[in-house]
Each structure stands twice: as structure tokens, then as C-alpha cells.
Scaffold this motif. Sequence first.
Motif, short mmCIF file in Angstrom:
data_model
loop_
_atom_site.label_atom_id
_atom_site.label_comp_id
_atom_site.label_asym_id
_atom_site.label_seq_id
_atom_site.Cartn_x
_atom_site.Cartn_y
_atom_site.Cartn_z
N THR A 108 0.88 -1.09 -0.17
CA THR A 108 -0.04 0.01 -0.06
C THR A 108 0.91 1.19 0.03
O THR A 108 0.65 2.36 -0.84
N ALA A 109 1.81 1.41 0.92
CA ALA A 109 2.72 2.48 0.86
C ALA A 109 3.58 2.65 -0.44
O ALA A 109 3.76 3.86 -0.95
N ARG A 110 3.96 1.42 -0.89
CA ARG A 110 4.66 1.56 -2.29
C ARG A 110 3.60 1.89 -3.12
O ARG A 110 4.11 3.09 -4.25
N LYS A 111 2.51 1.60 -3.39
CA LYS A 111 1.55 2.28 -4.37
C LYS A 111 1.60 3.64 -4.12
O LYS A 111 1.38 4.42 -4.96
N GLU A 112 1.11 4.17 -3.01
CA GLU A 112 1.03 5.44 -2.73
C GLU A 112 2.41 6.14 -3.13
O GLU A 112 2.25 7.28 -3.56
N ALA A 113 3.32 5.55 -2.89
CA ALA A 113 4.82 6.35 -3.09
C ALA A 113 4.93 6.44 -4.84
O ALA A 113 5.29 7.73 -5.30
#
Length: 217
Positions: free
Chosen positions: A180-185
Motif C-alpha cells: 500500500t505504501a509503495r503504491k502511494e509512493a
Amino acid sequence: MKSSNDQNQTINVQKTKSSSKRETIDDSNNSNSSSCSERIEEGSEARAEHRKAQEKAESELLEAKTEAANATADARRKKADLEHMKARREAILAEYKEAAAETWDEHREICPTCGQALPEEKVEELRADFLQRRSAKLEAINAKGEKEASKETITQLEQDIAALEEKAAAAEARADEIYTARKEAINAEPPRPDFSETERGQAITKTIQTISGINAA
């Protein structure tokens, strides 16, 4: 008519104005170029940091997924071992119960040859031998059960399975968070500079401005 000196003075003035304009354009271009270069450099550094963060996230995501997969596989193997051990224990318990249920056969107190009752001493000897063999058999079955399918081993397997399942769940949760964090980044990736801000774009712009300034002169 203007004299030759007047014409030369006029030409010199025009050259001076043209040169001044070119210097002004050059100064402006240099200033803009410096500003653009700084923005490009900052953007490049930001994108480089962003790429590093993405690579780190991908590595951590792979690590978490691998940990979850390994823990799940280990738990699956131990579950198979547990089922096999439980089945083995049931079989050994059945064998033990069968051996424990063996009783003295009173027909053995009769002589198979003459059909007469054996002497009491002989009967007691046979009884003692029977009980000893039954006891040894039970001890052997019990030792086999302790070695192959003890309660302690089964309990330990159950605890190991629970710990592995908990580990797998935690790793999967961590993988979801990283994803999730990677997708947002990824969505927050620093934009690339416009062509006009690149080195080639600046060079073309500078050439156009220089030509325009000369023609205007």
C-alpha cells in the motif's frame, strides 16, 4: 547627404546597440539557464531518492512475501507430520489396549498330550511366564509410542504450527502495508522536467532568443 564619418558613427551606434542587446539576452539566458539547471538538478535528486525508496520497498516486500510463504509451507509440513503422528499414536494405543486385554488361558493348565491337569507348580510357572511376556510386550509398545508419537511431541508440533501461522499472518500483514505504501509512493513520484527545462531545450531556446535579438537589432 551624410558624410562618411556620420555613416560610420551610425553603424557603430547600431553595432553597440546590437551588442548590448545580445549581452542582455545572454545575461537573461544565463540566469534562466542557471535557474533551470538548479531545478533539474533538484528534480533529478528527488527522483533518485524516490527510486532508492522504491527499490528498498520492493526488496522489503519480496522479503515479507518470502517469509510468509516459507512460514506457511513449514506450517503445512508440520500439519502433515502432526496428522501422521496422531494416526500413529492411535494405532499404537490400539495395539497397547489389545495387548493389555490379553488374559490367562485356563486351557493351558491342561496337558495337551494326556489331557490331565498340570501340577500346580507348573501352572504357576506358566502363569508367571505369561504375565512377564505380556508386561514386556506392553513396555515395548509404550516405548514405541514415546519414541514415535508421544503426547509431548504432539503438543510441541501444535505449538510450532500455531507460531508459524502467526508468523505467516504477521508477514502477510507487513507485505500488505508495504504494498500500500509503495503504491502511494509511486503515485507521488516527482514529475519529470519539461523539455524546455532540459539542457537541450535550453540550448534551443537560447539559440532562438539570440537570433530574435539580432534580427530585432
